[in-house]
Design a protein around this motif. Structure first.
Motif: not given
Lengths: 447, 488
Positions: A137-146
């Motif tokens: 779930l955290a990775r999903e947020a990070i990937e959106q920001c990237q």
């Protein structure tokens, strides 16, 4: 309250084990009064900043508190060790201190057995989310920001706590509680956007949608203008409203009210906010963090605190409630502020109806300035915009506000239906977005 | 399940680090900790609460392929240690799978030893009756004064025993004591109420600090001032010179200098919660933070101060360094993970965790304002119209630690060089570097106080940090003051 824990990891203290610990204390206690409180907490968190994980943790912590009373003398001792020897030693410490304690004229025996509401405190999907689930779930947020080329900082947590309260009066309460949190601050050089959610169910965090919301606000915030301080019409998003309301509800304690050292002195059953608004405690609401009982084993109930603008309840300690003859002590862990439905508008309508004003996403570092009139201060943060002729036209530098919710909540010129809101300044609320006239900003932050 | 006591801590540490080592981690450490805390709280003449808290557990921190993992448990058993060590590795491996820049720790010599803060009288051995009697007498004396309607009195003691062992060979034992006490009176007069506080500083000493601080002697002054404050006129908005006392300055320093000098904030690590910093890295050595009178020194070596713990949770020795030298910004609080990002070859030793259950992060050091040469009377004598402020009140600062607003506990008007009558509802506003540029005098070492905090919130999940901010009285010219009342 009964709810069984699944038998997979984390192995939290079960109802039967809590009953055993209770029995161990009560059987060995020499006190006239004896009570116990268990909080067995297992939590994990993934924290990230600059689009990279910076902290990734998993913690299991138990707290077992024993309170002993001899007549009006009482004391407590706690331990993080649930072995039988440690529990007995904790009991002995509590007894030893209680024997030496001076008499407390406000000491009451623990509550008698109570009836508790069966609120939805436990969600298996949150309980079962481990390291891998949080990470994804955290990775999903990070990937959106990237992908959107903003710097993301945030946190994703899930937790389960088994909570128990019992006493030698026969009082016994136990329930497991789950909780999941997500928050994200998206940043560019001169702008930021923010979102936050907390829920019993991790599936309700809506990580991707919320991330896109924060990123969108961040992008709209580029190149902020500076406006002078002064009085403005403001449209406050629900988290900003929750911050103000939280600052107000903190001052409702009955003891101060009785001593006339409360901003609400002599205002019980008087109008304190706009007459169209009522404040209810809603532990039964599926989106709130309702629970069955308090740390003292008292039942959590639905209750109206403000009715059509009139203050109807105070926050009672057990002794003051006893003195006043109040048998059911009101609680307020699930506050819901609601305006009359016939006047509810959408957020877009609030903005469209504003000739010139300021749109505030959130407040930060809210502190009381004056306990007499409940003046608060704090900063706007992560998305402050100018409204002109019914449209959001420009991002603004952050303001410091200096105003009282008791005054501001009398100057409401528009509102939405209640929505979920949480922030660093508050717990979880259901509150509307509000349009408030003549809200006072005392200074501007140049960065 | 077998619970193990302190004598087995070395074996437990070795057990954990063996698992970490065999898993292939490049770094690992374990903190095993037992914290005793006693809190006695009085309210309105009665002892309302006596609580004795024991908090035991361990936390394992690992670096695997350049990514952190941390797991912790309050179950100190030979079954739980391997589970938690393996979990920390599992966590680090998942983080490493998407890592962009690897964490590399700044080299540090290996230390082994024991740190014990000195105390003469163990507060946990002082009979409870002695402590409760002091608090009850304090509240009783407060209520003898006319107008006093409510009172509070508290006493707090904490003993922290900790073992830090790392894969690098660090082996450090800690036995740290700290105490604090204070009281408050609330007066009601003509429908107005106001409170006044007396606080001992939190210091790493024993009960002797409470014994030296004569609570009973202070009650009369505090009660009288509470009533005077309730009846005092509100301040008129305007520009005033301010003289701030050491207790008040501790908070001003903490918020406007301490937090901005945390390197993790400056690098964006706290952007989602505690905030960032206007003291960004390119300003280091190139930014005028204050006037030439302003020297802000971080000193984690001063005995009795809260951050003087011998070593931090990276195993780096406590140090003394400059944050602001004659107004110039010259230093950050750092840890082994981030020191190199500003070109330092060594950590400043400011990496601390709240407890075994928390991961260490950069915390504010004991940052204090270096004494000047004036006396308090001299600072006051050169003021035509100003305000003297004591103690803590309202405080708020933006998320870059730039725009702030502070109140206080007590305020006196200064007229023609003399402290005259009390005022109420004084709030001053400022922009951090502009405010410190307006400092034109600091009192000498004889006026120095050492107030600090044990509730400094930071991080997600939230942790509290402890630090002391020594200061002497200081004067600030032409500060914006507003009344702390809601605008009609």
């Amino acid at each position: 309250v009964s709810s069984k824990l699944p038998q997979n990891w984390p192995l939290l203290t079960s109802r039967e084990e809590f009953a055993f610990l209770t029995h161990l204390v009560l059987r060995n206690s020499t006190g006239e009064h004896a009570s116990v409180l268990l909080q067995d907490h297992h939590a994990g968190a993934v924290r990230f900043a600059n689009n990279q994980i910076i902290q990734h943790v998993d913690t299991h912590k138990v707290r077992f508190l024993v309170t002993i009373g001899f007549g009006r003398k009482h004391a407590s001792a706690s331990t993080t060790d649930l072995t039988a020897g440690a529990v007995r030693e904790t009991l002995q410490r509590a007894e030893s201190l209680a024997r030496m304690a001076p008499e407390d004229p406000e000491c009451l025996p623990p509550p008698a057995p109570q009836h508790y509401g069966l609120w939805p405190t436990f969600r298996p999907e949150t309980f079962e989310t481990g390291v891998s689930g949080r990470f994804h779930l955290a990775r999903e947020a990070i990937e959106q920001c990237q992908t959107q080329k903003v710097q993301g900082a945030g946190i994703l947590t899930s937790a389960v706590t088994s909570v128990g309260v019992a006493a030698n009066t026969g009082l016994f309460a136990y329930e497991p509680r789950t909780e999941a949190r997500f928050s994200l601050t998206a940043q560019t050089d001169d702008a930021s956007g923010w979102t936050a959610a907390v829920h019993r169910s991790i599936e309700k965090l809506n990580v991707v949608n919320r991330s896109l919301l924060a990123i969108g606000n961040c992008k709209r915030g580029k190149g902020p203008r500076e406006l002078p301080p002064g009085k403005y019409t403001v449209v406050l998003q629900p988290p900003a409203v929750a911050g103000l309301l939280h600052g107000m509800l903190n001052s409702l304690d009955a003891k101060s009210y009785e001593a006339r050292t409360s901003p609400f002195s002599a205002k019980l059953h008087q109008a304190i906010i706009d007459h169209r608004f009522s404040l209810h405690n809603r532990p039964d609401h599926p989106d709130m963090l309702g629970c069955g009982f308090t740390r003292e084993g008292l039942p959590v109930t639905r209750m109206t605190w403000i009715e059509n603008g009139l203050l109807r309840q105070l926050a009672y300690d057990r002794y003051t409630a006893y003195q006043k003859g109040i048998s059911l002590i009101p609680t307020l862990e699930s506050p819901c502020l609601e305006g009359e439905p016939r006047d509810q508008r959408t957020l877009e309508q609030l903005i469209q109806g504003t000739e010139r004003g300021i749109f505030v996403t959130n407040f930060w570092y809210i502190r009381a300035v004056n306990q007499m009139d409940l003046t608060l201060t704090g900063m706007t943060r992560d998305g402050t915009f100018l409204i002109e002729n019914g449209k959001v036209t420009a991002p603004l530098r952050n303001f410091r506000f200096h105003d009282s919710p008791l005054r501001a909540f009398q100057n409401i010129s528009g509102y939405t239906e209640p929505q979920e809101a949480t922030s660093a300044e508050s717990g979880k609320f259901l509150v509307p977005a509000l349009r408030i006239q003549d809200f006072y900003f005392s200074s501007v932050s140049a960065c | 399940m077998t619970m193990l006591k302190g004598s087995c801590w070395d074996e437990l540490a070795e057990l954990a680090l063996n698992h970490v080592r065999h898993a292939g981690a490049e770094y690992g450490d374990i903190r095993i900790q037992h914290i005793d805390t006693q809190i006695i709280r009085g309210e309105d003449r009665r002892i309302a609460n006596i609580q004795d808290v024991q908090d035991t557990g361990f936390g394992v921190r690992v670096l695997y392929n350049g990514a952190w993992g941390f797991a912790a448990s309050s179950i100190l058993s030979i079954e739980e240690i391997p589970r938690v060590a393996k979990l920390a590795i599992q966590i680090a491996k998942s983080s490493a799978s998407i890592i962009q820049s690897r964490v590399q720790l700044t080299p540090e010599p290996i230390y082994q030893g024991t740190v014990k803060t000195p105390w003469k009288r163990n507060p946990f051995d002082v009979p409870l009756e002695e402590k409760t009697a002091l608090l009850a007498s304090t509240m009783g004396l407060l209520h003898q004064h006319p107008g006093i309607v409510r009172s509070q009195a508290t006493m707090w003691a904490c003993r922290d025993r900790k073992l830090l062992v790392s894969m690098e060979g660090a082996h450090l034992s800690f036995d740290l004591m700290a105490v604090q006490g204070g009281f408050q009176a609330t007066a009601l007069s003509n429908g107005r109420f106001a409170s006044r506080e007396f606080n001992m500083p939190h210091l790493r000493t024993g009960y002797e600090l409470l014994a030296q601080t004569n609570f009973l002697k202070e009650t009369s002054r505090v009660a009288v001032q509470a009533l005077e404050k309730a009846n005092a006129p509100p301040v008129d908005a305007g520009i005033y010179d301010l003289v701030l006392d050491p207790e008040h300055l501790a908070l001003t320093i903490h918020e406007s200098c301490g937090h901005p000098s945390e390197l993790d904030r400056a690098l964006g690590y706290e952007a989602n919660y505690a905030g960032t910093s206007f003291l960004t890295p390119e300003k280091l050595g190139h930014f005028r933070y204050g006037s030439s009178q302003v020297n802000l020194i971080a000193d984690n070596t001063e005995p009795e101060t809260l951050a003087a713990t011998g070593f931090d949770d990276d195993g780096v020795p406590c140090q003394r360094w400059e944050i602001v030298r004659e107004g110039q910004f010259v230093g950050y609080c750092t840890n082994r993970e981030m020191a190199t990002t500003i070109g330092d070859t060594r950590s400043r030793g400011s990496n601390r965790a709240e407890s075994w259950a928390s991961v260490p992060m950069i915390r504010i050091a004991n940052i204090g304002l270096a004494p000047g040469k004036a006396t308090l009377d001299q600072l006051l004598s050169e003021i035509k119209r100003g305000i003297y402020i004591e103690g803590h009140g309202s405080y708020s600062i933006d998320h870059r630690r730039y725009n702030f607003q502070f109140g206080g506990d007590a305020f006196w008007l200064i007229e023609n060089g003399k402290r005259t009558r009390m005022l109420r509802d004084v709030i001053y506003q400022g922009i951090a570097p502009d405010f410190w540029h307006r400092c034109d005098g600091v009192a000498d070492v004889n006026h120095r106080g050492r107030f600090g905090f044990i509730t400094c919130g930071k991080g997600q999940p939230g942790q509290v940090g402890w630090m002391t901010h020594p200061a002497s009285h200081a004067r600030f010219r032409n500060i914006q003051v507003i009344p702390g009342q809601a605008r009609p």
